[in-house]
Structures are given as structure tokens and as C-alpha cells.
Motif scaffolding. Structure first.
Motif, PDB file in Angstrom:
ATOM      1  N   UNK A 159      15.331  83.866 -18.542  1.00  0.00           N
ATOM      2  CA  UNK A 159      14.263  84.829 -18.337  1.00  0.00           C
ATOM      3  C   UNK A 159      14.651  86.002 -17.463  1.00  0.00           C
ATOM      4  N   UNK A 160      15.941  86.153 -17.182  1.00  0.00           N
ATOM      5  CA  UNK A 160      16.409  87.256 -16.333  1.00  0.00           C
ATOM      6  C   UNK A 160      16.683  88.512 -17.150  1.00  0.00           C
ATOM      7  N   UNK A 161      16.831  88.344 -18.461  1.00  0.00           N
ATOM      8  CA  UNK A 161      17.096  89.472 -19.351  1.00  0.00           C
ATOM      9  C   UNK A 161      16.045  89.455 -20.458  1.00  0.00           C
ATOM     10  N   UNK A 162      15.096  90.390 -20.376  1.00  0.00           N
ATOM     11  CA  UNK A 162      13.996  90.454 -21.331  1.00  0.00           C
ATOM     12  C   UNK A 162      14.279  91.537 -22.374  1.00  0.00           C
ATOM     13  N   UNK A 208      20.753  94.314 -16.277  1.00  0.00           N
ATOM     14  CA  UNK A 208      22.052  93.807 -15.842  1.00  0.00           C
ATOM     15  C   UNK A 208      22.417  94.406 -14.486  1.00  0.00           C
ATOM     16  N   UNK A 209      22.022  95.669 -14.268  1.00  0.00           N
ATOM     17  CA  UNK A 209      22.231  96.275 -12.955  1.00  0.00           C
ATOM     18  C   UNK A 209      21.479  95.488 -11.879  1.00  0.00           C
ATOM     19  N   UNK A 258      26.476  95.551 -21.671  1.00  0.00           N
ATOM     20  CA  UNK A 258      27.288  94.701 -20.803  1.00  0.00           C
ATOM     21  C   UNK A 258      28.637  95.353 -20.510  1.00  0.00           C
ATOM     22  N   UNK A 259      29.343  95.755 -21.557  1.00  0.00           N
ATOM     23  CA  UNK A 259      30.680  96.322 -21.390  1.00  0.00           C
ATOM     24  C   UNK A 259      30.635  97.662 -20.678  1.00  0.00           C
TER      25      UNK A 259
END
Length: 344
Positions: A303-306, A167-168, A136-137
Motif C-alpha cells: 500500500x506504499x505505491x498507489x 518513490x521519492x 523507478x529507473x
């Protein structure tokens, strides 16, 4: 407690090159109860991460090395057995620097309570822990992706890289992964939703990477170094950003690699293309942790980040698993199940 014996894995010798099983030793000690302000925990899940290789070396770095005969360092999710710290109760699950051992006693102020009702407690070591916060950072605070830009991430099936690419995509960028096998590449595309993934062991790796990035590379999230970086360098666009999270291909090096000195090429590229190359540690962004955890948790719930976890059973399996980690043998976040729990 039913036992007063604590099995621990200590650093027996400093590795020369690749770590060996003889660089580790299993010992037994007496479990230490908590003093004022401390908490005693039973280790459930132990995180294995590439940074631990640096801690095994006596070379000067950003953190103090592990001393010979000291317990190997590592993040742990544990169950509280006894507490002398207000706000942490017996039965709570906590995250802390418990190390490679079956029990640990730490100041309560250094622990973070883990809620098993929101996500499996093992995720506090991965997507909702240090790797997720690092992704993330590094991507959002250094890479700063914009809609339509191309983000390339090395070690894309690993704990950090897998989160970076997703995340992109959440930020409407293209995500191209680099991984070490066809199986990992299929997972990165089919399960994680990357736009493409290139196997760096393929003889035509450079050509495939160029084809996957027809408009060049705007952000390269570096986890690997070595030949992967050399393939990425000519594809970088003007004003590209390179968050440097790790260089795992060099962690076991005992000398500088043979071959031509690439320093002039790298510096010329940095100058002509006005590149931003910034190394970082997750601790640099400690003030961002609440915001990051809030977003990461919500993305997981939506469910957007697996994520994928690679479990090893038993503390005794940690050395071999760690040695394999440095060779890319793991698939996803590598976690040792030190003791069983129904809060998985």
C-alpha cells in the motif's frame, strides 16, 4: 476459436500537428495462428502512451516509425489461446507488444507472463509495467534522491509521474507535483501523499511553485517541457539532476516555438549550477527490470505505491482516447479494455 476475424487499427496518415481521427483506420483481417515458437493471444487490455505520437512521425528517432497501413504499436495484456512455445500455456495471461488489435501472434520469447493472483493484470501496463519501470529507473538511477531533498515531477497525476513522487517519498525526499487541474492536484496530495501539487494552468503558477519549494529543487523529473520547464529552471539548486523522460507539450509541434532563444539561459544554468540533464529510455535500464519489478510489486502490495487507472471501453475508442491523452484529458494510466475479462 469462435472467430477468425481480427479488428485492427492502423495508421492511415501521418499527423501534421495534433493527430486527428482520420489519421487512424479500423480494418479487419484474418487471425493468424502461431508458428513454431509463437503464441496466439486475445487482447484484453491495451496501453495508450505518449511515446506513440513519435512513432506516427517519419522523423528520425530512437525507434523505427510505424509505416502507413501498419497496425498501431502498443503494449497489451492478452490471454493465450494457442501456444507453440514451451513454458506458456493456453489460459495464461501475458504482456507483449500486441498493438491496437483484438488478437495478436508473437514469439513466446518476447512475452512476459502476468500473474493475476498478485495484482490486477491491467497493472502490467502501468505501475507494474513500462511506466512504473520508467519512474523507478529515472528517479533512482539518474535522480538519486537523498533524504530531505526536494523532488519536483511534472504530469504528477499520470502513470509515470504519480509513481515518481511516491518513490521519492519512500526514499524520504519531499515530493512536489505539477498537474493540470485542481482535481488532479488534490488527488496527488490527498491520495498519493505528495507534499504539495501545483496547477500549471493557474495564472500564479510560478509563484505557487516557488512557495512550494522554499529550499529550491534538487531533482526535476521532466515529462512535459514548455512553460513548466521554464518555471522550474530558476529554482534548480546547484548539482540538481534532471531525468528527461518526455516533453509531451512539444509532441505535436510542427516548428520551433516562437519567442526568445532560451539556449544560452539553459546552458548557462547548466554550467553555473553544474546541472545533470540526462534523457533516458526505459530500455536503457533493462538489466534493472527484475530488481525494479520486485520493489514496485512489494510497494503496491504494502500500500506504499498507489495507482489510478483510466479505462476506455472497446478498441474503437482508442483513437479518441489517444488524442485526448496528448491534451492531458486522461487521469492516471490510460488503458483500453479491448475485450472483457474476470481477471481485472
Amino acid at each position: 476459436m469462435m472467430t477468425e476475424i481480427n479488428r485492427q487499427i492502423v495508421l492511415a496518415s501521418r499527423p501534421v500537428g495534433e493527430p486527428k481521427s482520420t489519421d487512424f483506420e479500423m480494418i479487419e483481417s484474418v487471425v493468424r495462428g502461431p508458428s513454431a515458437g509463437e503464441v496466439l493471444c486475445r487482447s484484453i487490455y491495451l496501453s495508450l502512451d505518449p511515446y506513440m505520437r513519435g512513432r506516427m512521425s517519419a522523423a528520425k528517432s530512437y525507434a523505427k516509425p510505424i509505416e502507413i497501413n501498419d497496425v498501431m504499436e502498443g503494449g497489451v495484456v492478452g490471454e493465450v489461446l494457442s501456444s507453440n512455445f514451451p513454458g506458456i500455456q493456453v489460459g495464461d495471461f501475458v504482456l507483449g507488444a500486441g498493438g491496437w488489435q483484438e488478437y495478436f501472434t508473437l514469439p513466446g520469447a518476447s512475452l512476459r507472463i502476468v500473474d493475476p493472483g498478485r495484482s490486477p493484470i491491467s497493472t502490467a501496463l502501468g505501475v507494474l509495467g513500462m511506466p512504473g519501470l520508467t519512474a523507478y529507473a529515472g528517479l533512482l538511477k539518474i535522480g538519486k534522491p537523498e533524504s530531505g531533498e526536494t523532488v519536483v515531477v511534472a504530469a504528477a497525476s499520470g502513470a509515470v509521474g504519480s509513481a515518481v513522487g511516491q518513490i521519492a517519498k519512500i526514499n524520504e525526499a519531499r515530493a512536489v507535483g505539477i498537474a493540470g487541474s485542481p482535481e488532479k492536484c488534490r488527488f496527488v496530495v490527498d491520495e498519493l501523499g505528495f507534499d504539495d501539487c501545483i496547477n500549471h494552468r493557474d495564472p500564479d503558477f510560478k509563484e505557487h511553485l516557488q512557495n512550494a519549494c522554499p529550499d529550491g529543487i534538487d531533482i526535476y523529473f521532466e515529462n512535459v517541457g514548455g512553460p513548466v520547464f521554464r518555471a522550474v529552471l530558476p529554482l534548480l539548486n546547484q548539482f540538481a539532476r534532471i531525468p528527461v523522460c518526455g516533453v509531451i507539450s512539444h509532441y505535436n509541434d510542427t516548428a520551433l516555438p516562437e519567442g526568445p532563444d532560451l539556449t544560452p539561459l539553459i546552458l548557462r544554468s547548466a554550467l553555473v549550477k553544474r546541472l545533470t540533464i540526462r534523457g533516458f529510455l526505459v530500455f536503457d535500464f533493462v538489466d534493472e527490470e527484475p530488481e525494479a519489478l520486485e520493489h514496485l510489486t512489494q510497494w503496491v502490495l504494502d500500500g506504499r505505491l498507489k495507482y489510478h487507472e483510466d479505462f476506455v471501453s472497446g478498441l474503437e475508442g482508442a483513437p479518441e482516447a489517444f488524442i485526448g491523452l496528448l491534451k492531458g484529458k486522461n487521469f492516471g494510466k490510460l488503458v483500453v479494455e479491448v475485450s472483457p475479462s474476470d481477471k481485472v
